[in-house]
Every structure is written in C-alpha cells, then in structure tokens.
Enzyme design. Sequence first.
Site, PDB file in Angstrom:
ATOM      1  CB  SER A  36      -0.894   0.025   1.355  1.00 14.21           C
ATOM      2  OG  SER A  36      -0.118   0.173   2.282  1.00 14.21           O
ATOM      3  N   GLY A  37       2.006   1.069   0.256  1.00 15.65           N
ATOM      4  CA  GLY A  37       2.853   2.406   0.576  1.00 15.65           C
ATOM      5  C   GLY A  37       3.042   2.471   2.111  1.00 15.65           C
ATOM      6  N   GLY A  38       2.344   1.801   2.866  1.00 18.33           N
ATOM      7  CA  GLY A  38       2.626   1.975   4.436  1.00 18.33           C
ATOM      8  C   GLY A  38       3.712   1.119   4.709  1.00 18.33           C
ATOM      9  CB  VAL A  39       5.367   1.241   8.096  1.00 16.85           C
ATOM     10  CG1 VAL A  39       4.245   1.184   9.349  1.00 16.85           C
ATOM     11  CG2 VAL A  39       6.406   0.592   8.735  1.00 16.85           C
ATOM     12  CB  SER A  70       1.952  -3.409   2.974  1.00 16.88           C
ATOM     13  OG  SER A  70       2.260  -1.860   2.618  1.00 16.88           O
ATOM     14  CG  LEU A 114      -4.224  -3.382  -5.432  1.00 18.53           C
ATOM     15  CD1 LEU A 114      -5.265  -4.053  -4.322  1.00 18.53           C
ATOM     16  CD2 LEU A 114      -3.636  -4.215  -6.645  1.00 18.53           C
ATOM     17  CB  CYS A 131     -11.598  -2.601   0.443  1.00 14.64           C
ATOM     18  SG  CYS A 131     -10.314  -2.398  -0.796  1.00 14.64           S
ATOM     19  N   GLY A 180      -0.205  -6.577   4.931  1.00 15.31           N
ATOM     20  CA  GLY A 180       0.364  -6.205   6.287  1.00 15.31           C
ATOM     21  C   GLY A 180      -0.705  -5.976   7.390  1.00 15.31           C
ATOM     22  CB  CYS A 198      -8.980   4.977   0.949  1.00 14.55           C
ATOM     23  SG  CYS A 198      -9.970   4.086  -0.050  1.00 14.55           S
TER      24      CYS A 198
END
Length: 365
Positions: A8-11, A13, A32, A101, A125, A198
């Site tokens: 996702s771009g987060g810590v 994951s 995605l 989702c 994550g 989101c």
Amino acid sequence: MRILAAMSGGVDSAVAAARAVEAGHDVTGVHLALSRAGGTLRTGSRGCCTIEDAMDARRTADLLGIPFYVWDFSERFRDDVIDDFISEYKAGRTPNPCLRCNEKIKFAALLERALELGFDAVCTGHYAHLVSTVTGLELHRAADDAKDQSYVLGVLNAEQLAHTYFPLGETPSKALVRAEAAERGITVAQKPDSHDICFIPDGDTRGWLAEKVGTATGEIVDREGAVVGSHEGAHAFTVGQRRGLYLGVPAPDGKPRFVLEVRPVTNTVVVGPKEALAIAEIAGERFSWAGAAPVDAEFACEVQIRAHADPVPARAFVTEEGVRVIPDEPLNGVAPGQSAVLYVGTRVLGQFTIDTTVSAVPIGA
C-alpha cells in the site's frame, strides 16, 4: 512459495513484504491503483492509495530487490466498493467500505489474478494470523489487540485463507514493526497510519454523499411518530448519531436524542433516547464462514459489531434464512449494514451483514 505482496505504501505492508523475502519466498510487489483521479497527494494521515503511496511502495520494493508493478483496479473498486457504499446509504444502511474492499478487491480480484499468474499466496500487512488445524486453516486475532484487524478480515472464506499470508500477525506491537522498518532502512518507518474512508480523504462523508445522492427535505420523528425536526437527506444520518440533528422540538425530559432508525423509502429519520439504542437481537441473511463452518446450528460465541468494539458473549442460531444472534447483554447503536463478526476465543468463525435489529427498550417504555 511464489508470493504476491500487496504494498500500500505504508509501513505494515513494507515490513510484511520484507519478512516474506527474508523467509526465502519468491516475492513480487504490487500496488493497487484504486482511483483514476491520481493527481492528489496524501495529506497527513488521511486517505491512502495516492501517487505518493505508490512511490513509497516502489522505493521499498527497490530496497528489497523485488519486482514491482502498479495494477489498475479502479474500475473494480468503483463498482464493488464505492457504488456499494452509495447504494447502501441510499437504502438506509451503514456499510463498512474497508471490509468490502478486503472482500471484493484484496482477497477476491487481486487473489484471483495472483492465482491466474501462478502465485501461491497474497501477502498483506494485516494484523491477524492463521492457525493450521486438523479441520483446516483458522483465522485468529493478532497478538497486538490494539492493532488487531481480524474483524475486517471476517469475510474471508476457507479457499481465500488457503492462499493468504499474514507475516505481522504474531508481532506484539506496531512499535516493533516501525523499529524493524527503521533497522531495514525502509523510508516509511515513521509514516502515519491512514484513517477515514480512503475515497473521502477530507473526512466529510456527509458532504460527499450529498454530492453523489443529492438532497431531499424530509421529516425527523420520535418513536411515536411525532415530527420533531427536518433534514435535507436521510442518507446523511446513521444510527447512534447525536450531533447535527437540529431538532426544533426538545425531548419532554430535556435529554439529548439520538438517531435510532433511517427509513429511506419515506426519507424519514427516527430519533429517541440513548437507552433505545440498546439492541437485544440482530440478524442477517448474507453470511460466510472463515474456514470450517460450525458443526451445530446453535452455539455460544462472541459477537463484535465494529472494528475496535469489545466482543460480547452471545448465542448464535444458524438457519436456512441466515444467522440470528442474541447477545448476553444489549449491543449499543447497531445499524443495518454493519457487519457482525463471530468469534470463539481468538478464532474468527465468520460474519454476516446485519439486516434487522430488535431494540431492548420497547416503544413507550
């Protein structure tokens, strides 16, 4: 195993993907793209899946030395999550888009494509973990109660669980995940967690729905049917809401009123005392089991009606019509459209979408 890591771009994951690589799996990263209006950048901790997030995910993949792709799932996300969210509100229900989702995108559309491409599992994550038993895989709560995400994963079935990998589930705390990310040199180690919906990054759900659904003046009534106010669209209200009612007629006892029911057919909102939010029974037709189904049609369990709500001991009854649950003590502020997730201890049994509720406080009581 060949692992497709959803990044996702987060810590979370990022560390999940790193652990999958370290475990010796053949890992490919994928981000995605869920919106075609990709020109926005993330602000603080609101929203997710922006261009900035995709760039963060790519930097992590480069650091790990794994292939990385961005897949456009925006059309599927619009159809299965955003349109569902709008239609549920129009029907007077309160949906959970994060759960939807997971059900429709991350563990259906993404997993389906992963299997078609020869991957063995999808890695995420999420904070939850799987336990292998003689009857198959079981989904359990994470070790860190504060970060446990098993509620929003309750929609997963046995086949999906068989192709799922949760490397963070047994990590005692999020602080340890951030520390590990920093040690690995992952740039998003201190990136704020995303929150809110989101696709409504400014947090103004009411305004967003007004744009999508429109406004229509309707009545606000008490439990006896007396008109006590008006509104500009029933879709803007949800069960348990207290603020923003702007009632013209005060309650006889002077106490605050809360939204008890939304009736979309008549564009009516029903309000009443806080005590009337107590719910003695819930039921729903749409249900699924996370692994093996319960052996008995009636069984003891715990029911959880929100992602971070406390589980409540209950009795569940399964019939051809669906699932009915009677909690040992009343639930507070339950709205049709919410998901009820059933547990036995730390194990997730399954879930159902709440269609009907029965108040613990009769009208006139």
